[in-house]
Design a protein around this motif. Structure first.
Motif, PDB file in Angstrom:
ATOM      1  N   ARG A 163       0.931  -1.296  -0.036  1.00 47.72           N
ATOM      2  CA  ARG A 163       0.033  -0.080   0.085  1.00 47.72           C
ATOM      3  C   ARG A 163       0.864   1.198  -0.019  1.00 47.72           C
ATOM      4  NH1 ARG A 163      -5.391   0.666   3.559  1.00 47.72           N
ATOM      5  NH2 ARG A 163      -6.052  -0.450   1.686  1.00 47.72           N
ATOM      6  N   ARG A 164       1.908   1.318   0.816  1.00 48.46           N
ATOM      7  CA  ARG A 164       2.419   2.484   0.972  1.00 48.46           C
ATOM      8  C   ARG A 164       4.080   2.485   0.570  1.00 48.46           C
ATOM      9  NH1 ARG A 164       1.029   4.937   6.781  1.00 48.46           N
ATOM     10  NH2 ARG A 164      -1.373   5.193   6.421  1.00 48.46           N
ATOM     11  N   GLY A 165       4.743   1.580  -0.035  1.00 52.29           N
ATOM     12  CA  GLY A 165       6.034   1.236  -0.446  1.00 52.29           C
ATOM     13  C   GLY A 165       6.721   0.580   0.321  1.00 52.29           C
ATOM     14  N   ALA A 166       8.072   0.283  -0.078  1.00 55.22           N
ATOM     15  CA  ALA A 166       8.717  -0.463   0.456  1.00 55.22           C
ATOM     16  C   ALA A 166       9.523   0.037   1.835  1.00 55.22           C
ATOM     17  CB  ALA A 166      10.319  -0.922  -0.498  1.00 55.22           C
ATOM     18  N   ALA A 167       9.728   1.143   1.752  1.00 57.06           N
ATOM     19  CA  ALA A 167      10.257   1.750   3.050  1.00 57.06           C
ATOM     20  C   ALA A 167       9.475   1.600   4.401  1.00 57.06           C
ATOM     21  CB  ALA A 167      10.449   3.293   2.908  1.00 57.06           C
ATOM     22  N   ALA A 168       8.228   1.769   4.137  1.00 61.58           N
ATOM     23  CA  ALA A 168       7.066   1.730   5.003  1.00 61.58           C
ATOM     24  C   ALA A 168       7.180   0.353   5.586  1.00 61.58           C
ATOM     25  CB  ALA A 168       5.914   2.303   4.666  1.00 61.58           C
ATOM     26  N   GLY A 169       6.942  -0.784   4.558  1.00 58.92           N
ATOM     27  CA  GLY A 169       6.886  -1.983   4.757  1.00 58.92           C
ATOM     28  C   GLY A 169       8.089  -2.797   5.701  1.00 58.92           C
ATOM     29  N   LEU A 170       9.183  -2.187   4.989  1.00 56.55           N
ATOM     30  CA  LEU A 170      10.438  -2.865   5.831  1.00 56.55           C
ATOM     31  C   LEU A 170      10.719  -2.572   7.078  1.00 56.55           C
ATOM     32  CD1 LEU A 170      13.151  -2.447   2.808  1.00 56.55           C
ATOM     33  CD2 LEU A 170      11.833  -4.739   3.564  1.00 56.55           C
ATOM     34  N   ARG A 171      10.208  -1.083   7.460  1.00 61.44           N
ATOM     35  CA  ARG A 171      10.465  -0.894   8.713  1.00 61.44           C
ATOM     36  C   ARG A 171       9.340  -1.232   9.657  1.00 61.44           C
ATOM     37  NH1 ARG A 171      12.183   4.113  11.057  1.00 61.44           N
ATOM     38  NH2 ARG A 171      12.815   4.796   8.970  1.00 61.44           N
ATOM     39  N   LEU A 172       8.318  -1.488   9.278  1.00 67.45           N
ATOM     40  CA  LEU A 172       7.343  -2.406  10.279  1.00 67.45           C
ATOM     41  C   LEU A 172       7.776  -4.012  10.298  1.00 67.45           C
ATOM     42  CD1 LEU A 172       4.758  -2.490  11.849  1.00 67.45           C
ATOM     43  CD2 LEU A 172       3.610  -2.914   9.799  1.00 67.45           C
ATOM     44  N   ALA A 173       8.462  -4.309   9.194  1.00 67.32           N
ATOM     45  CA  ALA A 173       8.990  -5.677   9.400  1.00 67.32           C
ATOM     46  C   ALA A 173      10.296  -5.873  10.648  1.00 67.32           C
ATOM     47  CB  ALA A 173       9.363  -6.328   8.204  1.00 67.32           C
ATOM     48  N   ALA A 174      10.816  -4.726  10.547  1.00 67.74           N
ATOM     49  CA  ALA A 174      11.815  -4.577  11.473  1.00 67.74           C
ATOM     50  C   ALA A 174      11.531  -4.757  12.687  1.00 67.74           C
ATOM     51  CB  ALA A 174      12.813  -3.433  11.096  1.00 67.74           C
ATOM     52  N   TRP A 175      10.252  -3.675  13.038  1.00 69.20           N
ATOM     53  CA  TRP A 175       9.658  -3.590  14.295  1.00 69.20           C
ATOM     54  C   TRP A 175       9.214  -5.064  14.667  1.00 69.20           C
ATOM     55  CZ3 TRP A 175      10.493  -0.435  17.914  1.00 69.20           C
ATOM     56  CH2 TRP A 175      11.013   0.981  17.657  1.00 69.20           C
ATOM     57  N   SER A 176       8.487  -5.586  13.590  1.00 72.27           N
ATOM     58  CA  SER A 176       7.936  -6.890  13.910  1.00 72.27           C
ATOM     59  C   SER A 176       8.655  -8.080  14.239  1.00 72.27           C
ATOM     60  CB  SER A 176       7.041  -7.161  12.643  1.00 72.27           C
ATOM     61  OG  SER A 176       6.082  -6.633  12.389  1.00 72.27           O
ATOM     62  N   LEU A 177       9.927  -8.101  13.845  1.00 67.13           N
ATOM     63  CA  LEU A 177      11.144  -9.068  14.410  1.00 67.13           C
ATOM     64  C   LEU A 177      11.520  -9.170  15.735  1.00 67.13           C
ATOM     65  CD1 LEU A 177      13.103  -9.286  11.004  1.00 67.13           C
ATOM     66  CD2 LEU A 177      11.245 -11.044  12.112  1.00 67.13           C
ATOM     67  N   LEU A 178      11.447  -7.631  16.540  1.00 67.47           N
ATOM     68  CA  LEU A 178      11.987  -7.503  17.948  1.00 67.47           C
ATOM     69  C   LEU A 178      11.203  -8.309  18.831  1.00 67.47           C
ATOM     70  CD1 LEU A 178      12.359  -3.618  17.542  1.00 67.47           C
ATOM     71  CD2 LEU A 178      14.035  -5.510  17.648  1.00 67.47           C
ATOM     72  N   PRO A 179       9.816  -8.711  18.979  1.00 62.49           N
ATOM     73  CA  PRO A 179       9.579  -9.546  19.841  1.00 62.49           C
ATOM     74  C   PRO A 179      10.102 -10.922  19.883  1.00 62.49           C
ATOM     75  CG  PRO A 179       7.660  -8.232  19.055  1.00 62.49           C
ATOM     76  CD  PRO A 179       8.718  -8.066  18.001  1.00 62.49           C
ATOM     77  N   MET A 180      10.159 -11.645  18.779  1.00 62.05           N
ATOM     78  CA  MET A 180      10.539 -12.934  18.538  1.00 62.05           C
ATOM     79  C   MET A 180      12.371 -12.723  19.072  1.00 62.05           C
ATOM     80  SD  MET A 180       9.324 -15.859  18.230  1.00 62.05           S
ATOM     81  CE  MET A 180      10.201 -17.204  18.396  1.00 62.05           C
ATOM     82  N   ALA A 181      13.159 -11.805  18.437  1.00 61.51           N
ATOM     83  CA  ALA A 181      14.597 -11.801  19.017  1.00 61.51           C
ATOM     84  C   ALA A 181      14.614 -11.419  20.429  1.00 61.51           C
ATOM     85  CB  ALA A 181      15.219 -10.296  18.043  1.00 61.51           C
ATOM     86  N   ALA A 182      13.690 -10.604  21.110  1.00 59.58           N
ATOM     87  CA  ALA A 182      13.862 -10.698  22.628  1.00 59.58           C
ATOM     88  C   ALA A 182      13.765 -11.878  23.298  1.00 59.58           C
ATOM     89  CB  ALA A 182      12.683  -9.630  23.139  1.00 59.58           C
ATOM     90  N   TYR A 183      12.756 -12.703  22.856  1.00 58.97           N
ATOM     91  CA  TYR A 183      12.489 -14.064  23.426  1.00 58.97           C
ATOM     92  C   TYR A 183      13.730 -14.885  23.356  1.00 58.97           C
ATOM     93  CZ  TYR A 183      10.569 -18.652  24.321  1.00 58.97           C
ATOM     94  OH  TYR A 183      10.445 -19.947  24.637  1.00 58.97           O
ATOM     95  N   LEU A 184      14.330 -15.144  21.991  1.00 55.01           N
ATOM     96  CA  LEU A 184      15.471 -15.928  21.750  1.00 55.01           C
ATOM     97  C   LEU A 184      16.594 -15.495  22.310  1.00 55.01           C
ATOM     98  CD1 LEU A 184      14.577 -16.526  18.045  1.00 55.01           C
ATOM     99  CD2 LEU A 184      14.213 -18.216  19.818  1.00 55.01           C
TER     100      LEU A 184
END
Length: 170
Positions: free
Chosen positions: A29-50
């Motif tokens: 919907r908004r482009g690669a920059a916005a999608g990649l930024r949200l993907a980076a934030w989305s990976l943080l919970p699993m990274a914190a657990y591991l």
């Protein structure tokens, strides 16, 4: 609820999964920059657990919440805040009173000539000969009258000043 009572793997995996789905939709919907930024934030919970950082983040969160609730609901804390405020007001008032007591700044020179010491306790007035000299000591130069700095011919604001004067402003 304590840290060990929560099943953290499903919570972190679910948050990461939902975030990655939303990041894909955002990417379209908004482009690669916005999608990649949200993907980076989305990976943080699993990274914190591991990495085991989740327990530390839990402890920090509970400490902050405990501090804030203790601050808000504790009357002794509010009494301390009130005393700190009173202290600040007293500092401000004392500064104003000091300035008033000083009055006008002392710019006038004293009526008696200044006396300086010239070795072995002898006093010498300015302009009088020094202890081992035959010529008088030089008097300090009077401060020169300050002239306002000359305006440069190519002043950047001259055009603006002219327009404001024509319109009756300033």
């Amino acid at each position: 609820m304590t840290f060990d009572q929560i099943a953290w793997l499903p919570v972190c995996a679910g948050a990461t999964g939902v975030g990655l789905v939303l990041s894909f939709l955002l990417l379209r919907r908004r482009g690669a920059a916005a999608g990649l930024r949200l993907a980076a934030w989305s990976l943080l919970p699993m990274a914190a657990y591991l990495t085991g950082a989740l327990r530390t983040l839990w402890q920090i969160g509970t400490a902050v919440v405990g501090f804030v609730t203790g601050l808000v609901f504790n009357p002794f804390v509010w009494a301390g805040v009130a005393l700190a405020g009173l202290s600040a007001v007293l500092f401000l008032v004392s500064g104003v009173l000091r300035r008033r007591r000083r009055g006008a700044p002392a710019t006038a020179a004293p009526s008696t000539p200044a006396v300086r010491r010239a070795g072995r306790g002898r006093a010498v007035t300015p302009g009088a000969p020094g202890p081992n000299a035959t010529q008088p000591l030089p008097r300090p130069a009077a401060p020169a009258a300050r002239k306002p700095p000359a305006k440069p011919a190519d002043d950047d604001f001259s055009d603006i000043e002219e327009i404001l004067k024509r319109r009756g402003i300033g």
